[in-house]
Structure formats: C-alpha cells, structure tokens
Design an enzyme around this catalytic site. Structure first.
Site, PDB file in Angstrom:
ATOM      1  N   HIS A  92     -56.746 -12.308 -72.584  1.00 35.85           N
ATOM      2  CA  HIS A  92     -55.706 -12.506 -73.587  1.00 35.85           C
ATOM      3  C   HIS A  92     -55.569 -11.261 -74.468  1.00 35.85           C
ATOM      4  CE1 HIS A  92     -53.502 -14.850 -76.768  1.00 35.85           C
ATOM      5  NE2 HIS A  92     -54.104 -13.954 -77.545  1.00 35.85           N
ATOM      6  N   GLU A  93     -56.689 -10.731 -74.942  1.00 35.68           N
ATOM      7  CA  GLU A  93     -56.648  -9.555 -75.817  1.00 35.68           C
ATOM      8  C   GLU A  93     -56.176  -8.311 -75.067  1.00 35.68           C
ATOM      9  OE1 GLU A  93     -56.765  -9.958 -78.871  1.00 35.68           O
ATOM     10  OE2 GLU A  93     -57.542 -12.002 -78.840  1.00 35.68           O
ATOM     11  N   HIS A 134     -52.439  -8.213 -74.859  1.00 36.76           N
ATOM     12  CA  HIS A 134     -51.787  -7.695 -76.068  1.00 36.76           C
ATOM     13  C   HIS A 134     -51.682  -6.170 -76.015  1.00 36.76           C
ATOM     14  CE1 HIS A 134     -51.172 -11.322 -78.287  1.00 36.76           C
ATOM     15  NE2 HIS A 134     -52.447 -11.600 -78.440  1.00 36.76           N
ATOM     16  N   GLU A 179     -48.148 -14.494 -78.623  1.00 35.75           N
ATOM     17  CA  GLU A 179     -49.340 -15.261 -78.308  1.00 35.75           C
ATOM     18  C   GLU A 179     -49.138 -16.084 -77.034  1.00 35.75           C
ATOM     19  OE1 GLU A 179     -52.242 -14.964 -79.684  1.00 35.75           O
ATOM     20  OE2 GLU A 179     -51.494 -13.517 -81.156  1.00 35.75           O
TER      21      GLU A 179
END
Length: 274
Positions: free
Chosen positions: A135-136, A139, A203
């Site tokens: 997930h990070e 980004h 997100e």
C-alpha cells in the site's frame, strides 16, 4: 499503471493549486514591485522545495533506519520483491515508535521513504505486513505523496497571503491580528478542500494496487482491521501533518470527519473483500 481517475484528479487539482500559487506570486509582485520579479520567482521556486525538505525531515526525525539483517531481513526482502514487481526503486525503510500500529510513505519516486511503527511489526502477520508495505509503495509509485505535500505547502502560503492582505488593509491591533488569523485559517482550509479531493481517493487506489500486487485484498483487509482495533484507546505520537500520510488516521470530531484525509475504514475493508 497509475489509476486513471487518480491521474485526472491530480491534473485538475494540480491546475487549481497552480492558479492559487500564481496568486501568491501576484501578491509578491504587488508587495515588492514588478522590478523584484526575479526575487519573487526565486521565492516561488525555492519555498516549496524548502517546505518539502522540512516536511520530510519532520516526518522522519524520530525514525531509525531499518537494519537489513536480523529481525528486519524478511521485511527488506519482501520490499525488494514488491518494488521489482511495481517497477520502482526500493525506498529507504525506517522504523519508529508511533504509539499506535501505523505506517506511512513520504518522499518521491526514486527517493522515497517508508516508515513502519514498531507497534505494527509486532501486531501483523507476514502477509498482512506485506499488504501494508505494498500500500505504501503504491503511494510512492503513484506520486500522490508529492502531490499531498506540495498541496499542503501551497495551502499554507495562501493562508499567509490572506493574513498579510488583511493586515495591510486595516489597523494593526490585537483584535485585527486575531481576525487575520481566522481569515488565514479559513483560506488555508478552502485550499485544502481541493487537496482532500486527492487524499481520500488515493487511499482507495493504493488499497487496490496493493491487493493486485500481493494477489488478494484479504491480507490488507485483515491488517486494516487489526490496525483500527489496535489503535483504540491509544494515543498517537504523530503530528497531524504526518497522520494525513499514514495508512490509518482516526477521525474523532465532527470537523475532523468533514475534512477527513482518509475514507471510512469499514468502506475500505468492504471494498478490499468485494
């Protein structure tokens, strides 16, 4: 491939923020005179870079670089594998005591940083941690971290300009200073509304990207459940500006919910499992 919807939002919001940025430049010219345009231009170019550097330093100042051997070796190998699949350079990995299980990414593509809390590392299973790191990394890959930081920087400058315009146009006393601060905060919040148009959507995109790269949305959904439950009754040690970058940011008051940086956790979990 970056989500098309995120690309459109970043392009539209970027154009709006650029217009606000030009207003800041126009104020600088009006204040110092057109002859000072080189100084104003230099300020417009340098200030965001300085704020970006300060923001990155502030977010990671209490973090320690994660050793590549010992208990963190598997985390590094996991990150390297994900980065290879995503086609990005491996970011610097850091660990920090945050008071709650959490993680965030900062920096830009090619020079990113992923910070995970010690609380997170002890809470999650391997596949759940992989989902959080994916997930990070998403980004960083999507460049939305940079958009958030620059957007916040422009909002701060617009708030400063609103304050200066009010103060130059009226009397300088305690009452006018107080009113000027209110006007500044309102102007800053109005600009931040456009930044939030990216924040909540990014997100969902990072969740979706992570589920694709790890093969399933369930590990990340389980991780989000554990993070949410593990944060209850515990006080985060992070500043609000850093919390906005985290995978989880609890919204407490009504105002915080209106200006929420993250979509509701239950909706994220439902979407991951749907």
């Amino acid at each position: 491939m970056t989500d098309f919807g995120l690309k459109v939002r970043m392009a539209v919001v970027g154009s709006i923020l650029f217009a606000f940025y030009m207003l800041v430049g126009a104020f600088g010219l009006a204040m110092f005179g057109f002859g000072a345009w080189p100084l104003v231009l230099l300020g417009l170019l340098v200030l965001p870079v300085i704020q970006y550097k300060i923001g990155t330093w502030s977010a990671t100042r209490r973090a320690e670089e994660m050793p590549e051997e010992g208990q963190y070796r598997d985390v590094h190998r996991m990150t390297e594998s994900l980065c290879q699949d995503m086609g990005i350079d491996k970011p610097k990995l850091m660990v920090m005591q945050m008071g709650v299980p959490n993680a965030f990414a900062t920096g830009r593509k090619g020079n990113g940083v992923v910070v995970v809390s010690t609380e997170l590392l002890t809470l999650l299973q391997r596949d759940e941690l992989e989902g959080v790191i994916a997930h990070e990394l998403a980004h960083i890959k999507n460049r939305d971290v940079l958009a958030m930081v620059l957007g916040s920087s422009i909002a701060m400058m617009v708030g400063w300009v609103a304050y200066m315009v009010y103060m130059f146009g009226g009397e300088r006393n305690i009452g006018s200073i107080f009113v000027g601060m209110i006007i500044s905060n309102v102007a800053q919040m109005l600009v931040m509304i456009f930044v939030l148009a990216i924040s909540r959507y990014r997100e969902y995109v990072a969740d979706d990207d992570a589920s694709q790269y790890i093969g399933s949305g369930d590990p990340l959904a389980r991780a989000l459940e554990k993070i949410s439950q593990g944060s209850q009754g515990r006080e985060s040690q992070l500043d609000d500006s850093v919390s906005a970058l985290c995978i989880f940011n609890a919204d407490r008051s009504l105002l915080e919910k209106v200006f929420a940086t993250h979509p509701p956790m239950e909706k994220r979990i439902e979407k991951l499992r749907g």
